[in-house]
Design a protein around this motif. Structure first.
Motif, PDB file in Angstrom:
ATOM      1  N   ALA A  46      -0.545  10.989   7.621  1.00  0.00           N
ATOM      2  CA  ALA A  46      -0.517   9.893   8.592  1.00  0.00           C
ATOM      3  C   ALA A  46      -1.920   9.338   8.833  1.00  0.00           C
ATOM      4  CB  ALA A  46       0.097  10.376   9.904  1.00  0.00           C
ATOM      5  N   ARG A  47      -2.900  10.224   8.973  1.00  0.00           N
ATOM      6  CA  ARG A  47      -4.274   9.775   9.208  1.00  0.00           C
ATOM      7  C   ARG A  47      -4.814   9.027   7.998  1.00  0.00           C
ATOM      8  NH1 ARG A  47      -9.435  11.722   8.204  1.00  0.00           N
ATOM      9  NH2 ARG A  47     -11.004  11.115   9.758  1.00  0.00           N
ATOM     10  N   SER A  48      -4.456   9.466   6.797  1.00  0.00           N
ATOM     11  CA  SER A  48      -4.929   8.795   5.593  1.00  0.00           C
ATOM     12  C   SER A  48      -4.396   7.369   5.509  1.00  0.00           C
ATOM     13  CB  SER A  48      -4.516   9.593   4.351  1.00  0.00           C
ATOM     14  OG  SER A  48      -5.169  10.848   4.322  1.00  0.00           O
ATOM     15  N   GLU A  49      -3.130   7.171   5.878  1.00  0.00           N
ATOM     16  CA  GLU A  49      -2.576   5.815   5.845  1.00  0.00           C
ATOM     17  C   GLU A  49      -3.321   4.902   6.820  1.00  0.00           C
ATOM     18  OE1 GLU A  49       1.683   5.600   6.270  1.00  0.00           O
ATOM     19  OE2 GLU A  49       1.846   5.627   4.084  1.00  0.00           O
ATOM     20  N   VAL A  50      -3.613   5.420   8.006  1.00  0.00           N
ATOM     21  CA  VAL A  50      -4.358   4.629   8.987  1.00  0.00           C
ATOM     22  C   VAL A  50      -5.781   4.360   8.491  1.00  0.00           C
ATOM     23  CG1 VAL A  50      -5.294   4.619  11.330  1.00  0.00           C
ATOM     24  CG2 VAL A  50      -2.986   5.484  10.917  1.00  0.00           C
ATOM     25  N   LYS A  51      -6.409   5.382   7.956  1.00  0.00           N
ATOM     26  CA  LYS A  51      -7.784   5.267   7.473  1.00  0.00           C
ATOM     27  C   LYS A  51      -7.886   4.251   6.339  1.00  0.00           C
ATOM     28  CE  LYS A  51      -9.286   8.688   5.070  1.00  0.00           C
ATOM     29  NZ  LYS A  51      -9.768  10.051   4.724  1.00  0.00           N
ATOM     30  N   PHE A  52      -6.970   4.334   5.379  1.00  0.00           N
ATOM     31  CA  PHE A  52      -7.007   3.406   4.256  1.00  0.00           C
ATOM     32  C   PHE A  52      -6.765   1.972   4.725  1.00  0.00           C
ATOM     33  CE2 PHE A  52      -5.360   7.101   1.463  1.00  0.00           C
ATOM     34  CZ  PHE A  52      -6.627   7.658   1.466  1.00  0.00           C
ATOM     35  N   ALA A  53      -5.847   1.800   5.690  1.00  0.00           N
ATOM     36  CA  ALA A  53      -5.543   0.459   6.196  1.00  0.00           C
ATOM     37  C   ALA A  53      -6.758  -0.151   6.894  1.00  0.00           C
ATOM     38  CB  ALA A  53      -4.358   0.513   7.142  1.00  0.00           C
ATOM     39  N   ASN A  54      -7.477   0.663   7.667  1.00  0.00           N
ATOM     40  CA  ASN A  54      -8.643   0.163   8.397  1.00  0.00           C
ATOM     41  C   ASN A  54      -9.803  -0.179   7.472  1.00  0.00           C
ATOM     42  OD1 ASN A  54      -7.289   0.455  10.816  1.00  0.00           O
ATOM     43  ND2 ASN A  54      -8.129   2.485  11.236  1.00  0.00           N
ATOM     44  N   ARG A  55      -9.825   0.424   6.305  1.00  0.00           N
ATOM     45  CA  ARG A  55     -10.918   0.174   5.362  1.00  0.00           C
ATOM     46  C   ARG A  55     -10.643  -0.990   4.429  1.00  0.00           C
ATOM     47  NH1 ARG A  55     -12.636   6.375   3.599  1.00  0.00           N
ATOM     48  NH2 ARG A  55     -13.473   6.991   5.631  1.00  0.00           N
ATOM     49  N   ARG A  56      -9.468  -1.592   4.526  1.00  0.00           N
ATOM     50  CA  ARG A  56      -9.141  -2.720   3.648  1.00  0.00           C
ATOM     51  C   ARG A  56      -9.717  -4.000   4.238  1.00  0.00           C
ATOM     52  NH1 ARG A  56      -3.289  -0.357   3.996  1.00  0.00           N
ATOM     53  NH2 ARG A  56      -3.418   1.297   2.452  1.00  0.00           N
ATOM     54  N   THR A  57     -10.897  -4.346   3.820  1.00  0.00           N
ATOM     55  CA  THR A  57     -11.576  -5.522   4.374  1.00  0.00           C
ATOM     56  C   THR A  57     -11.718  -6.653   3.363  1.00  0.00           C
ATOM     57  OG1 THR A  57     -13.727  -4.562   3.793  1.00  0.00           O
ATOM     58  CG2 THR A  57     -12.868  -4.098   6.005  1.00  0.00           C
ATOM     59  N   PHE A  63      -3.771  -9.072  -0.959  1.00  0.00           N
ATOM     60  CA  PHE A  63      -2.378  -9.085  -1.369  1.00  0.00           C
ATOM     61  C   PHE A  63      -1.973  -7.760  -2.018  1.00  0.00           C
ATOM     62  CE2 PHE A  63      -4.776 -10.403  -5.037  1.00  0.00           C
ATOM     63  CZ  PHE A  63      -4.145  -9.818  -6.113  1.00  0.00           C
ATOM     64  N   TYR A  64      -2.930  -6.981  -2.490  1.00  0.00           N
ATOM     65  CA  TYR A  64      -2.554  -5.716  -3.093  1.00  0.00           C
ATOM     66  C   TYR A  64      -3.185  -4.507  -2.408  1.00  0.00           C
ATOM     67  CZ  TYR A  64      -7.061  -5.629  -5.668  1.00  0.00           C
ATOM     68  OH  TYR A  64      -8.376  -5.609  -6.020  1.00  0.00           O
ATOM     69  N   THR A  65      -3.705  -4.680  -1.219  1.00  0.00           N
ATOM     70  CA  THR A  65      -4.361  -3.559  -0.551  1.00  0.00           C
ATOM     71  C   THR A  65      -3.530  -2.944   0.573  1.00  0.00           C
ATOM     72  OG1 THR A  65      -5.481  -5.069   0.965  1.00  0.00           O
ATOM     73  CG2 THR A  65      -6.654  -4.456  -1.044  1.00  0.00           C
ATOM     74  N   GLY A  66      -2.367  -3.464   0.836  1.00  0.00           N
ATOM     75  CA  GLY A  66      -1.596  -2.987   1.987  1.00  0.00           C
ATOM     76  C   GLY A  66      -0.527  -1.970   1.659  1.00  0.00           C
ATOM     77  N   TRP A  67      -0.667  -1.280   0.546  1.00  0.00           N
ATOM     78  CA  TRP A  67       0.389  -0.336   0.163  1.00  0.00           C
ATOM     79  C   TRP A  67       0.330   0.941   0.989  1.00  0.00           C
ATOM     80  CZ3 TRP A  67      -2.243   3.908  -1.634  1.00  0.00           C
ATOM     81  CH2 TRP A  67      -3.505   3.694  -2.189  1.00  0.00           C
TER      82      TRP A  67
END
Length: 319
Positions: A46-57, A63-67
Motif C-alpha cells: 500500500a505504501r509503495s503505491e502511494v509513494k510511486f504515485a507521489n513521485r510521478r511528476t 499517460f503511462y505513469t498511473g499504473w
C-alpha cells in the motif's frame, strides 16, 4: 514484487510466484514463502503505491505513469501461481494416499520440478497454504471491488422500475447459482514460458474502464465457487453474499495494513535508538488511515447499492 532477506545468496533462476519472501532455509537451500508480502506486510504494498504515485511528476508522460501494483497483469500472475500451488498439493495428497500408512514424508516441495515457478528454492506445506490464501484474498478483493464499482455506477444512473434480473444481467451474473457455478480448474498448470512481460501502461485495462471490468468479471466468475461454496445461491441472494464478502475482505485488508505497520514500529523501537522520535506511529500513519477510509467507503458504497437497487443485508461484515 518479491523481496529477498538480508544475507541470502540467490543464484540465477526463474521465479514466478509473486509477492514472495525468500529466506535462508534448512539444508543449504533457500526457502520461499509465496504471497508473504500480501499476507503479512500489506503495508509495504500500500505504501509503495502511494509513494510511486507521489513521485510521478512527468507532465508529458503522465499517460503511462498511473499504473497500480495490484493490476490485471499482476492478478494473472497470482492466478497462475495459485493454480500451481493447488495442483502441487493435490499431487502430494495422491502420492501419499498411494503409499498408505507407510508414508512419513514431510510436506516440502523442492525446486521448480515440484512447483513451476519455484526456482531453485524449497517451499513448506505451511508456506503453500499461506500463498494460496494470500493469492485467493487478493484475487477476490480485486474482482469484488470491480463488481462494487460497477454497481455503484449503475445505482447512480438507475431509473425506477429495473428488476434484480436487470441488475444481474448488467454485471454478468444472471443465472449464476443453483448448481450453475463455473467448474473448478484442477488441471496441471503449464510450465512458465520465458517471455518479456507486457508493460503496465500497455495493458488494455490501464486506460480502458470496460477492459478492466471485463478482466475483473472473468476473475470473479473463476472465484465464484470459492466465494459462494455450497450455499443455496439464486438471483435473489447472490449479490448480498458477494457484497458481504467484499466488505469482509476490505476490512481484513485494513486491519492487516495496520498490524504490519504496528509490527514494524515495535521492531524499530526495540532496535533503533530514537526510532519513535522520527517515525509516525501506525495510529497516525497516512497509509494506514487511507486503508481504513477505503474500508469504510466500501461499506458505505455497498449500503448505497443496497438502498438504490433493492439489495438487502449488505452492510455487515461476515469475516
Amino acid at each position: 514484487y518479491s523481496i529477498i532477506a538480508a544475507g541470502v545468496q540467490l543464484p540465477p533462476q526463474r521465479i514466478t510466484l509473486p509477492f514472495s519472501l525468500i529466506t535462508e532455509g534448512p539444508g543449504g537451500m533457500n526457502q520461499l514463502t509465496p504471497g508473504w508480502l500480501l499476507q503479512y506486510s500489506p503495508y509495504t504494498v500500500a505504501r509503495s503505491e502511494v509513494k510511486f504515485a507521489n513521485r510521478r511528476t512527468a507532465k508529458r508522460h503522465d499517460f503511462y505513469t498511473g499504473w497500480k501494483i495490484l493490476r490485471a497483469g499482476t492478478m494473472d500472475l497470482m492466478l497462475d501461481a495459485r493454480n500451481a500451488l493447488f495442483y502441487a498439493g493435490q499431487q502430494q495428497q495422491q502420492q501419499s494416499a498411494g503409499e498408505g500408512s507407510k508414508s512419513n514424508k514431510v510436506g516440502v516441495f523442492k525446486t521448480d520440478r515440484a512447483i513451476p515457478g519455484l526456482g531453485a528454492n524449497q517451499l513448506t506445506e505451511k508456506g503453500r497454504q499461506i500463498g494460496i490464501k494470500a493469492y485467493t484474498d487478493a484475487l477476490q478483493r480485486y474482482a469484488l471491488r470491480g463488481l462494487l464499482d460497477r454497481l455503484v455506477n449503475l445505482a447512480a444512473s438507475q431509473q425506477k422500475g429495473s428488476s434484480m434480473v436487470d441488475v444481474l444481467r448488467h454485471v454478468g451474473l444472471k443465472g449464476i447459482g443453483g448448481g450453475n457455478l463455473p467448474a473448478v480448474d484442477t488441471t496441471a498448470p503449464p510450465k512458465p514460458i520465458a517471455n518479456w512481460p507486457i508493460l503496465p501502461w500497455n495493458e488494455a485495462s490501464h486506460t480502458d474502464a470496460e477492459a478492466l471490468w471485463k478482466h475483473q468479471h472473468s476473475v470473479l466468475l473463476n472465484e465464484l465457487p470459492s466465494i459462494l461454496g455450497n450455499s443455496n445461491t439464486n438471483n435473489n441472494n447472490i449479490l448480498p453474499q458477494l457484497l458481504q464478502k467484499c466488505i469482509a475482505l476490505e476490512e481484513d485488508h485494513a486491519k492487516r495494513v495496520y498490524k504490519s505497520k504496528s509490527r514494524d514500529d515495535a521492531r524499530g523501537m526495540s532496535t533503533v535508538p530514537g526510532y519513535k522520535d522520527v517515525h509516525i506511529p501506525a495510529e497516525k500513519d497516512s497509509v494506514v488511515l487511507t486503508a481504513k477510509e477505503e474500508s469504510d467507503k466500501v461499506k458505505a458504497d455497498a449500503q448505497l447499492v443496497g438502498d438504490a437497487l433493492g439489495v438487502s443485508g449488505v452492510a455487515r461484515s461476515r469475516l
